[in-house]
Scaffold this motif. Structure first.
Motif, PDB file in Angstrom:
ATOM      1  N   LEU A 141       0.821  -1.204   0.000  1.00  0.00           N
ATOM      2  CA  LEU A 141       0.000   0.000   0.000  1.00  0.00           C
ATOM      3  C   LEU A 141       0.857   1.258   0.000  1.00  0.00           C
ATOM      4  CD1 LEU A 141      -2.756  -1.027   2.574  1.00  0.00           C
ATOM      5  CD2 LEU A 141      -2.824  -1.203   0.075  1.00  0.00           C
ATOM      6  N   SER A 142       0.327   2.287  -0.619  1.00  0.00           N
ATOM      7  CA  SER A 142       0.993   3.589  -0.654  1.00  0.00           C
ATOM      8  C   SER A 142       0.222   4.562   0.242  1.00  0.00           C
ATOM      9  CB  SER A 142       1.020   4.111  -2.093  1.00  0.00           C
ATOM     10  OG  SER A 142       1.636   5.381  -2.140  1.00  0.00           O
ATOM     11  N   PHE A 143       0.934   5.192   1.180  1.00  0.00           N
ATOM     12  CA  PHE A 143       0.304   6.100   2.134  1.00  0.00           C
ATOM     13  C   PHE A 143       0.689   7.537   1.784  1.00  0.00           C
ATOM     14  CE2 PHE A 143       0.733   2.001   4.150  1.00  0.00           C
ATOM     15  CZ  PHE A 143      -0.497   1.821   4.773  1.00  0.00           C
ATOM     16  N   CYS A 144      -0.080   8.117   0.865  1.00  0.00           N
ATOM     17  CA  CYS A 144       0.257   9.455   0.382  1.00  0.00           C
ATOM     18  C   CYS A 144      -0.649  10.531   0.954  1.00  0.00           C
ATOM     19  CB  CYS A 144       0.220   9.479  -1.149  1.00  0.00           C
ATOM     20  SG  CYS A 144      -1.345   8.896  -1.831  1.00  0.00           S
ATOM     21  N   ARG A 145      -1.565  10.105   1.865  1.00  0.00           N
ATOM     22  CA  ARG A 145      -2.447  11.099   2.485  1.00  0.00           C
ATOM     23  C   ARG A 145      -2.141  11.175   3.984  1.00  0.00           C
ATOM     24  NH1 ARG A 145      -6.555   8.672  -1.165  1.00  0.00           N
ATOM     25  NH2 ARG A 145      -7.215   7.345   0.566  1.00  0.00           N
TER      26      ARG A 145
END
Length: 323
Positions: free
Chosen positions: A169-173
């Motif tokens: 997963l990408s946590f960009c927020r």
């Protein structure tokens, strides 16, 4: 173009921030209460583990299960509460990404272990009441040892992929976890890419570690009830049922709060602080009560504790009467 850029950008955070309670008055008193719960959990389960280990009469298949449950209770509380206290009592709310996943793994693993140990204990009671003459040939130490080993391996094989899938997963927020520990759902819902597989695995875990064990225990007690109904004497039925009472209390303490919390979360708009209190008590109170129930309601454990008590009191009385 924005979607391509988003898909090409993979963000793994260095740390998450555990938000915990928001604007809750006197919240530190609640953490002090959890500290007390943890101390009593360690003392209670530590005593039960020590008694079972030292008293040879308790080296039976039934108490192998009790030992495993007490060990899971002790480790589960140790995985959760000390870190929770460090986070909120000492205001260390940032947690390293890798530490967060480890935290999640151990809390989920030991909670799942508690659940499946209760299933194995139900099996023990089922054989004892439905097949009493064959009990000692069916429920043996090697058989229970294999069942417990299978439970440990099976749970790891489910929990490990669930945690590993968070790595994709990408946590960009936001990196703020809106709960008191690195729980699976609040963490993966922070991701900005596709979380459908994580959502599916969350349902798989809920079914595997909560619903299926509860159904199996329910079916076991249906069979036990049918077997007891065939016993002519009401006194014999009561005597047989009493051997299940400790286990039934443990089942109620473990599963009812879990189902209550999950049903309330789905059907009502629970205030976040109330939800977190419910969740934290659901994770901690069963581990506190389990050794108390087994110590107070099981004559074998009570008598074993009395045997292990220091025998210095009569000596002191004798010395005082002689002076």
């Amino acid at each position: 173009i924005a979607a391509i850029i988003l898909n090409a950008t993979f963000v793994r955070p260095a740390k998450f921030y555990l938000n915990g309670f928001t604007n809750m008055p006197h919240e530190k008193y609640y953490y002090v209460f959890l500290c007390f719960v943890y101390i009593m959990t360690v003392l209670g389960n530590g005593l039960l583990l020590t008694v079972i280990y030292l008293v040879e009469a308790l080296h039976t298949p039934k108490y192998m299960l009790v030992f495993n449950l007490a060990f899971a209770d002790l480790c589960g509380s140790t995985a959760l509460i000390p870190k929770l206290l460090e986070t909120f009592l000492f205001n260390k709310r940032y947690i390293v990404y890798e530490a967060c996943l480890s935290y999640m793994f151990f809390v989920l693993f030991f909670a799942s272990m508690q659940s499946w140990t209760l299933v194995t204990m139900a099996y023990d009671r089922f054989i004892a009441i439905c097949f009493p003459l064959r009990y000692h040939s069916i429920v043996t130490k090697p058989a229970i040892g294999l069942m417990l080993l299978f439970s440990w391996v099976f749970i790891v094989s489910i929990i490990a992929p669930i945690i590993k899938l968070i790595d994709r997963l990408s946590f960009c927020r936001s990196l703020v976890i809106q709960t008191f520990f690195c729980d699976h759902s609040p963490v993966y819902r922070l991701a900005c890419n596709d979380t459908s597989i994580n959502n599916i695995m969350a349902y798989v875990a809920f079914l595997t570690f909560i619903c299926i064990p509860f159904v199996l225990i329910g079916l076991t007690y249906m069979c036990i009830s049918i077997a007891l109904s065939r016993i002519a004497s009401g006194q014999e039925r009561l005597k047989a049922f009493k051997t299940c009472s400790s286990h039934l209390i443990l089942v109620a303490i473990f599963y009812l709060p879990l189902f209550g919390t999950n049903i309330a979360a789905v059907t009502t708009n629970l205030q976040p602080n109330v939800r977190m209190i419910n969740s934290s008590l659901t994770h901690t109170i069963p581990a506190l009560l389990n050794p108390i129930i087994y110590s107070l309601k099981t004559e074998e454990v009570l008598s074993s504790i009395k045997k292990l008590l220091p025998l210095s009191c009569p000596v002191r009385v004798h010395q005082s009467t002689g002076t």
